[in-house]
Design an enzyme around this catalytic site. Structure first.
Site, PDB file in Angstrom:
ATOM      1  N   ASN A   1      29.536 -17.583  75.334  1.00 34.72           N
ATOM      2  CA  ASN A   1      30.458 -16.817  74.498  1.00 34.72           C
ATOM      3  C   ASN A   1      31.499 -17.689  73.800  1.00 34.72           C
ATOM      4  O   ASN A   1      32.269 -17.187  72.981  1.00 34.72           O
ATOM      5  CB  ASN A   1      31.140 -15.727  75.321  1.00 34.72           C
ATOM      6  CG  ASN A   1      30.167 -14.632  75.721  1.00 34.72           C
ATOM      7  OD1 ASN A   1      29.147 -14.422  75.062  1.00 34.72           O
ATOM      8  ND2 ASN A   1      30.466 -13.934  76.807  1.00 34.72           N
TER       9      ASN A   1
ATOM     10  N   CYS B   1      23.026  -5.999  74.046  1.00 30.99           N
ATOM     11  CA  CYS B   1      22.798  -5.229  75.261  1.00 30.99           C
ATOM     12  C   CYS B   1      23.176  -3.763  75.051  1.00 30.99           C
ATOM     13  O   CYS B   1      24.173  -3.456  74.400  1.00 30.99           O
ATOM     14  CB  CYS B   1      23.628  -5.789  76.426  1.00 30.99           C
ATOM     15  SG  CYS B   1      23.032  -7.371  77.044  1.00 30.99           S
TER      16      CYS B   1
ATOM     17  N   ARG C   1      19.087 -14.831  77.850  1.00 37.53           N
ATOM     18  CA  ARG C   1      20.092 -14.783  76.789  1.00 37.53           C
ATOM     19  C   ARG C   1      21.387 -15.457  77.223  1.00 37.53           C
ATOM     20  O   ARG C   1      22.148 -15.918  76.367  1.00 37.53           O
ATOM     21  CB  ARG C   1      20.393 -13.337  76.394  1.00 37.53           C
ATOM     22  CG  ARG C   1      19.292 -12.627  75.621  1.00 37.53           C
ATOM     23  CD  ARG C   1      19.742 -11.242  75.192  1.00 37.53           C
ATOM     24  NE  ARG C   1      21.023 -11.339  74.516  1.00 37.53           N
ATOM     25  CZ  ARG C   1      22.037 -10.479  74.682  1.00 37.53           C
ATOM     26  NH1 ARG C   1      21.923  -9.460  75.501  1.00 37.53           N
ATOM     27  NH2 ARG C   1      23.168 -10.631  74.010  1.00 37.53           N
TER      28      ARG C   1
END
Length: 432
Positions: free
Chosen positions: A36, A130, A410
Protein backbone atom coordinates in the site's frame (compact mmCIF):
# COMPACT_ATOMS: atom_id res chain seq x y z
CA UNK A 1 9.54 -4.52 -20.28
CA UNK A 2 9.94 -5.87 -16.77
CA UNK A 3 9.40 -9.36 -15.43
CA UNK A 4 6.50 -7.92 -13.47
CA UNK A 5 4.76 -6.49 -16.51
CA UNK A 6 5.28 -9.69 -18.48
CA UNK A 7 3.69 -11.67 -15.68
CA UNK A 8 0.82 -9.21 -15.55
CA UNK A 9 -0.33 -10.45 -18.94
CA UNK A 10 -0.60 -14.03 -17.76
CA UNK A 11 -3.72 -13.38 -15.68
CA UNK A 12 -4.45 -14.87 -12.29
CA UNK A 13 -3.15 -18.41 -11.71
CA UNK A 14 -5.71 -20.70 -10.11
CA UNK A 15 -3.54 -22.19 -7.37
CA UNK A 16 -4.43 -23.62 -3.99
CA UNK A 17 -2.48 -24.04 -0.77
CA UNK A 18 -2.31 -27.28 1.18
CA UNK A 19 -1.40 -26.81 4.84
CA UNK A 20 -0.72 -29.52 7.43
CA UNK A 21 -1.22 -27.73 10.70
CA UNK A 22 -0.16 -28.17 14.29
CA UNK A 23 3.55 -27.26 14.14
CA UNK A 24 4.84 -24.20 16.06
CA UNK A 25 6.59 -21.70 13.80
CA UNK A 26 10.17 -20.90 14.77
CA UNK A 27 12.92 -18.79 13.29
CA UNK A 28 13.36 -15.46 11.54
CA UNK A 29 11.56 -13.88 8.61
CA UNK A 30 12.09 -10.66 6.67
CA UNK A 31 9.19 -8.39 5.80
CA UNK A 32 8.75 -7.12 2.23
CA UNK A 33 8.10 -3.56 1.16
CA UNK A 34 4.56 -2.35 1.78
CA UNK A 35 2.12 -2.96 -1.05
CA UNK A 36 0.00 0.00 0.00
CA UNK A 37 3.05 2.27 -0.09
CA UNK A 38 4.50 0.84 -3.30
CA UNK A 39 1.38 1.40 -5.42
CA UNK A 40 1.00 5.19 -4.87
CA UNK A 41 4.78 5.63 -5.11
CA UNK A 42 4.75 4.03 -8.55
CA UNK A 43 1.77 6.14 -9.62
CA UNK A 44 3.63 9.28 -8.49
CA UNK A 45 5.91 8.76 -11.50
CA UNK A 46 3.11 10.31 -13.59
CA UNK A 47 3.84 13.70 -11.99
CA UNK A 48 7.22 14.20 -13.71
CA UNK A 49 8.99 13.44 -16.98
CA UNK A 50 12.13 12.47 -15.05
CA UNK A 51 12.90 9.01 -13.69
CA UNK A 52 11.68 7.76 -10.32
CA UNK A 53 13.80 4.98 -8.78
CA UNK A 54 12.08 2.86 -6.11
CA UNK A 55 13.56 0.26 -3.78
CA UNK A 56 11.80 -2.67 -2.04
CA UNK A 57 8.89 -2.95 -4.46
CA UNK A 58 7.29 -6.32 -3.63
CA UNK A 59 6.55 -8.98 -6.25
CA UNK A 60 2.75 -9.00 -5.99
CA UNK A 61 -0.34 -9.31 -8.12
CA UNK A 62 -1.37 -5.72 -7.38
CA UNK A 63 2.09 -4.46 -8.37
CA UNK A 64 1.83 -6.32 -11.68
CA UNK A 65 -1.59 -4.74 -12.20
CA UNK A 66 -0.34 -1.19 -11.59
CA UNK A 67 2.65 -1.76 -13.89
CA UNK A 68 0.27 -2.95 -16.60
CA UNK A 69 -1.79 0.21 -16.15
CA UNK A 70 1.26 2.49 -16.17
CA UNK A 71 2.64 0.74 -19.26
CA UNK A 72 -0.73 1.32 -20.94
CA UNK A 73 -0.49 5.05 -20.20
CA UNK A 74 3.02 5.23 -21.64
CA UNK A 75 5.23 4.90 -18.57
CA UNK A 76 8.41 2.90 -19.12
CA UNK A 77 9.32 0.56 -16.25
CA UNK A 78 12.73 -1.04 -15.85
CA UNK A 79 13.98 -3.48 -13.24
CA UNK A 80 13.13 -6.97 -12.15
CA UNK A 81 13.13 -9.33 -9.20
CA UNK A 82 14.63 -7.84 -6.05
CA UNK A 83 16.34 -5.00 -7.93
CA UNK A 84 15.10 -1.40 -7.64
CA UNK A 85 12.71 -0.38 -10.39
CA UNK A 86 12.85 2.81 -12.42
CA UNK A 87 9.75 4.49 -13.87
CA UNK A 88 9.78 7.27 -16.46
CA UNK A 89 6.65 9.06 -17.65
CA UNK A 90 8.21 11.25 -20.36
CA UNK A 91 6.09 9.84 -23.20
CA UNK A 92 2.54 9.70 -21.91
CA UNK A 93 0.26 9.22 -24.89
CA UNK A 94 -2.92 8.01 -23.23
CA UNK A 95 -5.00 9.51 -20.46
CA UNK A 96 -7.51 6.71 -19.92
CA UNK A 97 -7.38 3.89 -17.37
CA UNK A 98 -9.66 1.26 -18.95
CA UNK A 99 -11.97 -1.08 -17.08
CA UNK A 100 -10.04 -4.24 -17.92
CA UNK A 101 -6.97 -2.84 -16.13
CA UNK A 102 -8.79 -1.20 -13.21
CA UNK A 103 -11.45 -3.76 -12.36
CA UNK A 104 -9.28 -5.97 -10.13
CA UNK A 105 -7.79 -3.27 -7.92
CA UNK A 106 -9.26 -0.16 -6.35
CA UNK A 107 -5.86 1.55 -6.03
CA UNK A 108 -5.88 2.04 -9.80
CA UNK A 109 -8.00 5.17 -9.21
CA UNK A 110 -4.83 6.82 -7.89
CA UNK A 111 -3.85 7.71 -11.47
CA UNK A 112 -6.74 10.20 -11.59
CA UNK A 113 -5.12 12.98 -9.55
CA UNK A 114 -1.65 12.88 -11.16
CA UNK A 115 -2.99 12.70 -14.73
CA UNK A 116 -5.35 15.60 -14.11
CA UNK A 117 -2.69 17.70 -12.36
CA UNK A 118 0.02 17.27 -14.98
CA UNK A 119 -1.93 16.90 -18.22
CA UNK A 120 -5.25 18.58 -17.44
CA UNK A 121 -7.39 15.57 -18.26
CA UNK A 122 -8.09 11.99 -17.18
CA UNK A 123 -10.62 9.28 -17.88
CA UNK A 124 -10.61 6.49 -15.31
CA UNK A 125 -12.91 3.51 -14.95
CA UNK A 126 -14.71 3.19 -11.63
CA UNK A 127 -12.50 0.86 -9.60
CA UNK A 128 -12.83 -2.69 -8.34
CA UNK A 129 -10.79 -4.71 -5.83
CA UNK A 130 -11.78 -6.83 -2.84
CA UNK A 131 -15.53 -7.21 -2.32
CA UNK A 132 -15.42 -5.85 1.23
CA UNK A 133 -17.73 -2.88 0.83
CA UNK A 134 -18.76 -0.16 -1.56
CA UNK A 135 -15.83 2.19 -0.88
CA UNK A 136 -17.10 4.94 -3.20
CA UNK A 137 -14.71 7.49 -4.66
CA UNK A 138 -17.16 10.36 -4.32
CA UNK A 139 -14.83 12.00 -1.78
CA UNK A 140 -12.06 12.13 -4.39
CA UNK A 141 -14.34 13.62 -7.03
CA UNK A 142 -15.92 16.28 -4.79
CA UNK A 143 -12.45 17.43 -3.74
CA UNK A 144 -11.20 17.67 -7.33
CA UNK A 145 -14.25 19.75 -8.21
CA UNK A 146 -13.41 22.08 -5.35
CA UNK A 147 -9.96 22.46 -6.93
CA UNK A 148 -11.57 23.63 -10.17
CA UNK A 149 -11.93 20.38 -12.12
CA UNK A 150 -14.97 19.57 -14.23
CA UNK A 151 -15.98 16.02 -13.31
CA UNK A 152 -18.58 13.80 -14.97
CA UNK A 153 -19.57 10.13 -14.92
CA UNK A 154 -20.14 8.40 -18.25
CA UNK A 155 -20.71 4.69 -18.85
CA UNK A 156 -18.81 3.62 -15.74
CA UNK A 157 -15.97 6.09 -16.25
CA UNK A 158 -14.92 9.22 -14.39
CA UNK A 159 -13.98 12.01 -16.78
CA UNK A 160 -12.14 15.00 -15.34
CA UNK A 161 -10.72 18.13 -16.96
CA UNK A 162 -8.95 21.23 -15.66
CA UNK A 163 -6.56 23.69 -17.37
CA UNK A 164 -4.73 23.82 -14.03
CA UNK A 165 -5.99 22.77 -10.64
CA UNK A 166 -6.33 25.50 -8.01
CA UNK A 167 -5.37 25.24 -4.37
CA UNK A 168 -8.32 24.79 -2.02
CA UNK A 169 -9.26 23.88 1.54
CA UNK A 170 -10.79 20.42 1.49
CA UNK A 171 -12.45 18.68 4.43
CA UNK A 172 -13.08 14.99 3.89
CA UNK A 173 -16.43 13.78 5.25
CA UNK A 174 -14.76 10.54 6.22
CA UNK A 175 -11.11 9.52 6.35
CA UNK A 176 -9.95 7.96 3.10
CA UNK A 177 -6.42 6.76 2.42
CA UNK A 178 -6.65 6.66 -1.36
CA UNK A 179 -8.56 9.96 -1.35
CA UNK A 180 -5.85 11.62 0.72
CA UNK A 181 -3.13 10.22 -1.52
CA UNK A 182 -4.95 11.14 -4.74
CA UNK A 183 -5.57 14.74 -3.67
CA UNK A 184 -2.09 15.12 -2.18
CA UNK A 185 -0.54 14.13 -5.52
CA UNK A 186 -2.93 16.36 -7.47
CA UNK A 187 -2.16 19.34 -5.22
CA UNK A 188 1.60 19.13 -5.78
CA UNK A 189 1.15 20.73 -9.23
CA UNK A 190 -1.83 22.95 -8.39
CA UNK A 191 -1.78 26.74 -8.39
CA UNK A 192 -1.62 27.84 -4.75
CA UNK A 193 -1.92 26.08 -1.42
CA UNK A 194 -4.19 23.10 -0.76
CA UNK A 195 -5.13 22.11 2.79
CA UNK A 196 -6.58 18.65 3.42
CA UNK A 197 -8.61 18.40 6.64
CA UNK A 198 -9.59 15.07 8.24
CA UNK A 199 -6.86 13.50 6.12
CA UNK A 200 -5.83 9.87 6.60
CA UNK A 201 -2.87 9.46 8.95
CA UNK A 202 -1.65 6.03 7.78
CA UNK A 203 2.12 5.46 7.45
CA UNK A 204 1.64 4.84 3.73
CA UNK A 205 0.38 8.43 3.35
CA UNK A 206 3.45 9.72 5.18
CA UNK A 207 5.70 7.58 2.97
CA UNK A 208 4.13 8.97 -0.21
CA UNK A 209 4.60 12.53 1.10
CA UNK A 210 8.28 11.77 1.73
CA UNK A 211 8.71 10.66 -1.89
CA UNK A 212 6.82 13.66 -3.25
CA UNK A 213 8.95 16.04 -1.19
CA UNK A 214 12.07 14.38 -2.63
CA UNK A 215 10.57 15.16 -6.05
CA UNK A 216 10.37 18.84 -5.18
CA UNK A 217 6.89 19.02 -3.66
CA UNK A 218 6.21 21.16 -0.58
CA UNK A 219 4.10 19.07 1.79
CA UNK A 220 3.73 19.58 5.53
CA UNK A 221 1.69 17.70 8.11
CA UNK A 222 1.56 14.24 6.49
CA UNK A 223 0.72 11.71 9.20
CA UNK A 224 -1.63 14.19 10.91
CA UNK A 225 -5.28 15.02 10.11
CA UNK A 226 -4.23 18.32 8.47
CA UNK A 227 -1.92 18.27 5.45
CA UNK A 228 -0.77 21.42 3.65
CA UNK A 229 0.53 21.26 0.07
CA UNK A 230 2.01 24.28 -1.71
CA UNK A 231 1.77 23.69 -5.45
CA UNK A 232 4.86 23.73 -7.66
CA UNK A 233 5.24 24.41 -11.38
CA UNK A 234 6.93 21.05 -11.92
CA UNK A 235 8.44 18.09 -10.08
CA UNK A 236 11.68 16.23 -10.78
CA UNK A 237 13.03 12.70 -10.43
CA UNK A 238 13.92 11.09 -7.10
CA UNK A 239 15.03 7.88 -5.41
CA UNK A 240 13.04 6.34 -2.58
CA UNK A 241 12.75 3.17 -0.50
CA UNK A 242 9.19 2.20 0.43
CA UNK A 243 8.43 1.39 4.05
CA UNK A 244 8.07 -2.20 5.33
CA UNK A 245 4.63 -3.78 5.08
CA UNK A 246 2.99 -3.37 8.48
CA UNK A 247 0.13 -5.75 7.61
CA UNK A 248 2.53 -8.50 6.58
CA UNK A 249 4.40 -7.83 9.83
CA UNK A 250 1.19 -8.14 11.84
CA UNK A 251 0.22 -11.32 10.01
CA UNK A 252 3.50 -13.00 10.96
CA UNK A 253 3.06 -11.78 14.54
CA UNK A 254 -0.29 -13.55 14.69
CA UNK A 255 1.21 -16.61 12.98
CA UNK A 256 3.68 -16.96 15.85
CA UNK A 257 0.93 -16.50 18.44
CA UNK A 258 -1.60 -18.87 16.86
CA UNK A 259 0.93 -21.71 16.54
CA UNK A 260 2.56 -21.17 19.94
CA UNK A 261 5.82 -20.41 18.17
CA UNK A 262 8.85 -18.16 18.47
CA UNK A 263 9.30 -15.88 15.46
CA UNK A 264 11.51 -12.83 14.94
CA UNK A 265 10.30 -10.49 12.19
CA UNK A 266 13.11 -8.41 10.70
CA UNK A 267 13.25 -5.21 8.61
CA UNK A 268 9.98 -3.95 10.03
CA UNK A 269 8.93 -0.78 11.88
CA UNK A 270 7.44 -1.77 15.25
CA UNK A 271 5.96 1.68 15.92
CA UNK A 272 3.59 1.10 13.00
CA UNK A 273 2.13 -1.91 14.85
CA UNK A 274 1.43 -0.46 18.29
CA UNK A 275 -2.30 -1.28 18.24
CA UNK A 276 -1.66 -4.89 17.15
CA UNK A 277 1.15 -5.31 19.68
CA UNK A 278 -1.08 -4.04 22.48
CA UNK A 279 -3.82 -6.56 21.65
CA UNK A 280 -1.38 -9.46 21.34
CA UNK A 281 0.09 -8.64 24.72
CA UNK A 282 -3.44 -8.61 26.16
CA UNK A 283 -3.85 -12.19 24.93
CA UNK A 284 -0.81 -13.22 26.98
CA UNK A 285 1.67 -13.44 24.11
CA UNK A 286 5.19 -12.11 24.74
CA UNK A 287 6.26 -9.40 22.28
CA UNK A 288 9.80 -8.00 22.26
CA UNK A 289 10.83 -5.07 20.05
CA UNK A 290 13.95 -3.40 18.72
CA UNK A 291 14.07 -0.43 16.34
CA UNK A 292 13.64 -2.70 13.32
CA UNK A 293 12.49 -6.12 14.54
CA UNK A 294 9.74 -7.78 16.55
CA UNK A 295 9.98 -11.12 18.34
CA UNK A 296 6.74 -12.90 19.23
CA UNK A 297 6.72 -15.87 21.60
CA UNK A 298 3.58 -17.89 22.23
CA UNK A 299 2.97 -20.89 24.47
CA UNK A 300 -0.11 -22.22 22.69
CA UNK A 301 -2.53 -20.55 25.10
CA UNK A 302 -4.08 -17.14 24.44
CA UNK A 303 -6.87 -15.23 26.15
CA UNK A 304 -9.81 -13.74 24.32
CA UNK A 305 -9.72 -9.96 23.81
CA UNK A 306 -12.16 -7.46 22.33
CA UNK A 307 -11.19 -5.63 19.15
CA UNK A 308 -12.67 -2.61 17.42
CA UNK A 309 -11.21 -1.49 14.12
CA UNK A 310 -10.36 2.16 13.51
CA UNK A 311 -8.32 4.17 11.03
CA UNK A 312 -4.63 4.51 11.92
CA UNK A 313 -3.34 4.70 14.62
CA UNK A 314 -6.23 2.50 15.74
CA UNK A 315 -6.47 -1.23 15.15
CA UNK A 316 -6.23 -1.73 11.38
CA UNK A 317 -9.20 -3.24 9.55
CA UNK A 318 -6.60 -5.12 7.48
CA UNK A 319 -5.65 -7.08 10.64
CA UNK A 320 -9.19 -7.89 11.76
CA UNK A 321 -9.51 -11.24 9.93
CA UNK A 322 -6.12 -12.47 11.17
CA UNK A 323 -6.99 -11.66 14.78
CA UNK A 324 -10.34 -13.38 14.40
CA UNK A 325 -8.50 -16.57 13.46
CA UNK A 326 -6.45 -16.23 16.67
CA UNK A 327 -9.53 -15.52 18.78
CA UNK A 328 -11.13 -18.68 17.38
CA UNK A 329 -8.81 -20.76 19.57
CA UNK A 330 -8.51 -18.34 22.49
CA UNK A 331 -9.66 -19.13 26.01
CA UNK A 332 -12.97 -17.40 26.64
CA UNK A 333 -14.95 -15.10 24.36
CA UNK A 334 -14.14 -12.11 22.18
CA UNK A 335 -16.13 -9.36 20.55
CA UNK A 336 -14.80 -8.02 17.24
CA UNK A 337 -16.42 -4.89 15.83
CA UNK A 338 -15.71 -3.71 12.28
CA UNK A 339 -16.18 0.04 11.85
CA UNK A 340 -14.29 0.70 8.59
CA UNK A 341 -15.84 -1.59 5.97
CA UNK A 342 -19.40 -2.88 6.12
CA UNK A 343 -18.79 -6.28 4.49
CA UNK A 344 -15.59 -7.59 5.99
CA UNK A 345 -16.74 -10.78 7.71
CA UNK A 346 -16.79 -13.04 4.66
CA UNK A 347 -14.06 -15.20 6.19
CA UNK A 348 -16.40 -16.20 9.03
CA UNK A 349 -18.21 -18.92 7.08
CA UNK A 350 -14.90 -20.50 6.12
CA UNK A 351 -13.65 -20.43 9.73
CA UNK A 352 -16.92 -22.09 10.76
CA UNK A 353 -16.08 -24.94 8.37
CA UNK A 354 -12.91 -25.44 10.41
CA UNK A 355 -14.83 -25.70 13.68
CA UNK A 356 -14.78 -22.11 14.88
CA UNK A 357 -17.68 -20.82 16.99
CA UNK A 358 -18.55 -17.38 15.64
CA UNK A 359 -21.84 -15.49 15.42
CA UNK A 360 -22.15 -12.28 13.42
CA UNK A 361 -24.71 -9.63 14.27
CA UNK A 362 -24.47 -6.64 11.96
CA UNK A 363 -20.93 -5.30 12.12
CA UNK A 364 -20.02 -7.27 15.25
CA UNK A 365 -18.69 -10.81 15.53
CA UNK A 366 -19.02 -12.77 18.76
CA UNK A 367 -16.23 -15.34 18.94
CA UNK A 368 -16.20 -18.19 21.46
CA UNK A 369 -12.84 -19.89 21.55
CA UNK A 370 -12.65 -23.63 20.84
CA UNK A 371 -9.84 -25.99 21.96
CA UNK A 372 -8.69 -26.60 18.40
CA UNK A 373 -9.61 -26.05 14.77
CA UNK A 374 -9.87 -28.88 12.27
CA UNK A 375 -8.41 -28.85 8.79
CA UNK A 376 -10.97 -28.52 6.00
CA UNK A 377 -11.35 -27.39 2.39
CA UNK A 378 -11.97 -23.62 2.44
CA UNK A 379 -12.14 -20.80 -0.10
CA UNK A 380 -10.48 -17.39 0.04
CA UNK A 381 -12.88 -14.49 -0.55
CA UNK A 382 -10.56 -11.48 -0.33
CA UNK A 383 -6.96 -10.58 0.47
CA UNK A 384 -7.01 -10.44 4.27
CA UNK A 385 -9.56 -13.27 4.53
CA UNK A 386 -6.98 -15.38 2.69
CA UNK A 387 -4.41 -14.59 5.36
CA UNK A 388 -6.82 -15.54 8.15
CA UNK A 389 -7.42 -18.94 6.55
CA UNK A 390 -3.68 -19.56 6.23
CA UNK A 391 -3.27 -18.74 9.93
CA UNK A 392 -6.18 -20.99 10.88
CA UNK A 393 -4.71 -23.78 8.77
CA UNK A 394 -1.34 -23.46 10.50
CA UNK A 395 -3.02 -23.94 13.89
CA UNK A 396 -5.55 -26.60 12.86
CA UNK A 397 -5.28 -30.33 13.32
CA UNK A 398 -5.16 -32.09 9.97
CA UNK A 399 -5.01 -30.77 6.43
CA UNK A 400 -6.48 -27.48 5.23
CA UNK A 401 -6.85 -26.79 1.52
CA UNK A 402 -7.32 -23.13 0.57
CA UNK A 403 -8.57 -22.42 -2.94
CA UNK A 404 -8.59 -19.11 -4.86
CA UNK A 405 -5.31 -17.99 -3.32
CA UNK A 406 -4.81 -15.43 -6.10
CA UNK A 407 -6.36 -13.09 -3.53
CA UNK A 408 -3.39 -13.85 -1.24
CA UNK A 409 -0.91 -13.18 -4.04
CA UNK A 410 -2.26 -9.63 -4.37
CA UNK A 411 -0.74 -8.64 -1.02
CA UNK A 412 1.75 -11.19 0.34
CA UNK A 413 5.09 -11.76 -1.37
CA UNK A 414 6.25 -15.40 -1.37
CA UNK A 415 4.24 -16.16 1.74
CA UNK A 416 4.50 -19.94 1.48
CA UNK A 417 8.30 -19.76 1.07
CA UNK A 418 8.55 -17.52 4.13
CA UNK A 419 6.34 -19.85 6.15
CA UNK A 420 8.34 -22.88 4.99
CA UNK A 421 11.44 -21.13 6.33
CA UNK A 422 9.71 -20.99 9.74
CA UNK A 423 8.92 -24.71 9.75
CA UNK A 424 5.39 -24.72 8.37
CA UNK A 425 4.11 -27.59 6.25
CA UNK A 426 2.62 -25.69 3.32
CA UNK A 427 2.52 -26.47 -0.40
CA UNK A 428 1.21 -24.59 -3.43
CA UNK A 429 -0.36 -26.69 -6.17
CA UNK A 430 -2.32 -25.86 -9.30
CA UNK A 431 -6.07 -26.17 -9.10
CA UNK A 432 -7.70 -28.44 -11.66
Amino acid sequence: MTELSLRHGEGWRMDKLIIRGGAPLRGQVEVSGAKNAALPAMVASLLTEESIRLHRIPQLGDVRTIIGLLNHLGVSVEGRGQEPISLRADRIDRFEAPYQLVKTMRASVLVLGPLLARFGRARVSLPGGCAIGTRPINLHLAALEKMGATVSLDAGYVEAKAPRLKGARITFEGQTVTGTENLMMAATLADGVTVLENAACEPEVTDLAALLNRMGARIEGAGTPTISIEGASHLHGAEHEVIPDRIETGTFMVAAAITGGDVTINRCLPYHLEAVTEKLRETGVLVEETDCSIRVLGDGHVRGVNIRTHPYPGFATDMQAQMMALMSIAQGSSVITETVFENRFMHVNELLRMGADIKVVGTTAFVHGVPTLSGAPVMATDLRASASLVLAGLAAQGITTISRVYHLDRGYESIEQKLLGLGASIERVAEH
